[in-house]
Write an enzyme that holds these catalytic residues in place. Structure first.
Site, PDB file in Angstrom:
ATOM      1  N   SER A  21      33.318  30.524  31.977  1.00 37.17           N
ATOM      2  CA  SER A  21      34.436  31.280  31.420  1.00 37.17           C
ATOM      3  C   SER A  21      35.792  30.665  31.760  1.00 37.17           C
ATOM      4  CB  SER A  21      34.388  32.736  31.895  1.00 37.17           C
ATOM      5  OG  SER A  21      34.365  32.780  33.295  1.00 37.17           O
ATOM      6  N   THR A  56      37.999  35.536  33.912  1.00 41.17           N
ATOM      7  CA  THR A  56      39.188  34.715  34.117  1.00 41.17           C
ATOM      8  C   THR A  56      39.406  34.605  35.597  1.00 41.17           C
ATOM      9  OG1 THR A  56      40.237  35.465  32.074  1.00 41.17           O
ATOM     10  CG2 THR A  56      41.722  34.809  33.848  1.00 41.17           C
ATOM     11  N   THR A  97      41.710  30.467  32.032  1.00 42.99           N
ATOM     12  CA  THR A  97      40.480  30.958  31.400  1.00 42.99           C
ATOM     13  C   THR A  97      40.151  30.153  30.144  1.00 42.99           C
ATOM     14  OG1 THR A  97      39.417  32.980  30.562  1.00 42.99           O
ATOM     15  CG2 THR A  97      41.669  32.614  29.871  1.00 42.99           C
ATOM     16  N   ARG A 152      42.602  32.054  18.744  1.00 42.55           N
ATOM     17  CA  ARG A 152      42.853  33.326  19.443  1.00 42.55           C
ATOM     18  C   ARG A 152      43.359  33.054  20.864  1.00 42.55           C
ATOM     19  NH1 ARG A 152      40.991  35.803  24.461  1.00 42.55           N
ATOM     20  NH2 ARG A 152      41.108  38.043  24.212  1.00 42.55           N
ATOM     21  N   GLY A 190      44.359  35.136  24.457  1.00 36.88           N
ATOM     22  CA  GLY A 190      44.259  36.426  25.141  1.00 36.88           C
ATOM     23  C   GLY A 190      45.468  36.701  26.011  1.00 36.88           C
ATOM     24  N   ASP A 191      45.274  37.577  26.975  1.00 39.12           N
ATOM     25  CA  ASP A 191      46.367  37.962  27.875  1.00 39.12           C
ATOM     26  C   ASP A 191      46.673  36.900  28.925  1.00 39.12           C
ATOM     27  OD1 ASP A 191      43.776  38.460  28.936  1.00 39.12           O
ATOM     28  OD2 ASP A 191      44.670  39.637  30.548  1.00 39.12           O
ATOM     29  N   THR A 247      42.086  40.683  34.282  1.00 39.36           N
ATOM     30  CA  THR A 247      40.933  40.066  33.640  1.00 39.36           C
ATOM     31  C   THR A 247      40.311  41.103  32.708  1.00 39.36           C
ATOM     32  OG1 THR A 247      38.835  38.914  34.031  1.00 39.36           O
ATOM     33  CG2 THR A 247      39.383  40.694  35.551  1.00 39.36           C
ATOM     34  N   GLY A 248      39.530  40.636  31.756  1.00 39.19           N
ATOM     35  CA  GLY A 248      38.902  41.566  30.816  1.00 39.19           C
ATOM     36  C   GLY A 248      39.405  41.334  29.407  1.00 39.19           C
ATOM     37  N   GLY A 260      41.503  40.842  26.730  1.00 42.05           N
ATOM     38  CA  GLY A 260      42.930  40.551  26.791  1.00 42.05           C
ATOM     39  C   GLY A 260      43.779  41.342  25.822  1.00 42.05           C
TER      40      GLY A 260
HETATM   41  N1  ASP Z   1      41.317  38.085  29.767  1.00 43.83           N
HETATM   42  C1  ASP Z   1      40.533  37.042  29.166  1.00 43.83           C
HETATM   43  C2  ASP Z   1      40.870  36.967  27.693  1.00 43.83           C
HETATM   44  O1  ASP Z   1      41.084  37.977  27.060  1.00 43.83           O
HETATM   45  C3  ASP Z   1      39.065  37.202  29.348  1.00 43.83           C
HETATM   46  C4  ASP Z   1      38.606  37.802  30.649  1.00 43.83           C
HETATM   47  O2  ASP Z   1      39.302  37.763  31.639  1.00 43.83           O
HETATM   48  O3  ASP Z   1      37.505  38.360  30.706  1.00 43.83           O
HETATM   49  O4  ASP Z   1      40.854  35.883  27.162  1.00 43.83           O
END
Ligand code: ASP
Length: 342
Positions: A84, A202, A220, A230, A232-233, A253-254, A256
């Protein structure tokens, strides 16, 4: 005016003129805090432990938090078994590994790269954007050209393992971010969502050095099998990372998209400014996500990790399963974050 006062005024003015420059002007905005603190580094997920060890090599010797967080997150970036982040990251739906990263120091200096291909250490490119350009963000091909012009090596980031996973995914080609835990609340049959089984994680790392200064880094490969382009955050200052040297440093994390909507890391810093503890601030941000989309929140993961100026840390996640690693002079541990669901 006394002669002594005149002398002091004159010498302050002349040193201000002599020192006028980007860094010094930044000092004037955010004062240096000459306190001697116990350094500490915290980072997301279990793989944060190895990253923290690299950061500690610098922090433990009195080095700068900025150098520590960069060195720390370079560890998972270079690890091909981590699917990841960085080298070996799962690709987008077109089979391209695109990286997002950002870094921020104690003076509000920050740098970011988005959708960067072919360079393992996206975080170091982000740091160069911060230090060598008048900009904050470079994206896509422009970020790659900048990296190559600055001596980074072009490499293939797609490992055979990640290519195999992508080819297996292509058979159904459904985009469904999977929560990186067994989530009993999520009944896929009843409520399918656009996204796919793991993997998205991430490394977000925030640290305080012996001078009491804070910095952070976040890197990440983003959501697996995302649409090409794309972002993310993680590379967005204020969303995936924010550092305010007077208050604290936060990363996330998660999924985004949900973090971007609430400008999550900045929100957590501001909540700490209002007096919340790191954990309470992270919890409040998680609640903000739930308030907007209560049903979706049950099916996705988002976690925040915060460190305040006193060296106190805390985390909170939507789902059980979010972990974070801590390293200080007193502690080396992976903690399970509290969560809203289970
Ligand atoms: N935050 C990351 C994204 O959205 C992914 C992650 O941290 O799980 O790209």
């Amino acid at each position: 005016m006394s002669t002594r006062r005149k002398f002091l005024q004159a010498s302050v003015m002349s040193s201000a003129v002599a020192l006028a420059g980007k860094q010094v002007l930044a000092h004037a905005v955010t004062p240096f805090h000459p306190v001697i603190n116990n350094p500490i580094v915290v980072s997301t997920w279990d793989f944060g432990r190895a990253a923290n060890a690299a950061a500690w090599e610098i922090l433990g010797k009195g080095g700068r938090a900025l150098d520590a967080v960069e060195a720390g997150v370079r560890v998972p970036e270079a690890d091909p078994t981590n699917q990841s982040i960085g080298y070996g990251g799962l690709p987008d739906r077109d089979g391209r590994v695109t990286l997002d990263a950002c870094i921020m120091d104690e003076y509000y200096n920050c740098g970011s790269v988005m959708a960067l291909e072919h360079i393992i250490h996206a975080i170091s490119v982000a740091r160069l954007v911060m230090e060598k350009t008048p900009h904050i963000v470079l994206a896509g091909d422009g970020a790659l050209q900048f990296a190559l012009a600055n001596g980074f090596k072009k490499e293939n980031l797609l490992t055979p393992e990640s290519e195999k996973a992508w080819k297996a995914w292509l058979k159904e080609a459904k985009y469904e971010p999977e929560i990186n835990i067994e989530n009993r609340l999520y009944d896929k049959a009843k409520d399918p969502m656009p996204g796919g089984p793991d993997n998205h994680d991430t490394i977000g790392m925030v640290a305080m050095d012996a001078s009491g200064n804070l910095s952070g880094a976040c890197t990440t490969s983003g959501m697996a099998y995302k649409i090409h382009g794309r972002v993310g955050d993680s590379p967005i200052i204020g969303a995936g990372l924010y550092v305010d040297n007077e208050i604290g440093a936060v990363t996330s994390t998660g999924v985004g998209e949900e973090v971007i909507r609430i400008v999550g890391s900045h929100l957590v810093v501001e909540l700490m400014r209002q007096g919340h503890s790191p954990e309470a601030a992270c919890k409040e941000a998680v609640q903000r996500i739930i308030k907007r989309s209560p049903e979706k929140s049950k099916r996705i993961q988002v976690g925040f990790l915060a460190l305040n100026k006193k060296g106190q840390y805390g985390a909170y996640a939507l789902q059980k399963g979010f972990t974070y690693a801590v390293k200080s002079g007193k502690e080396e541990k992976v903690h399970a974050s509290k969560s809203m669901y289970r």
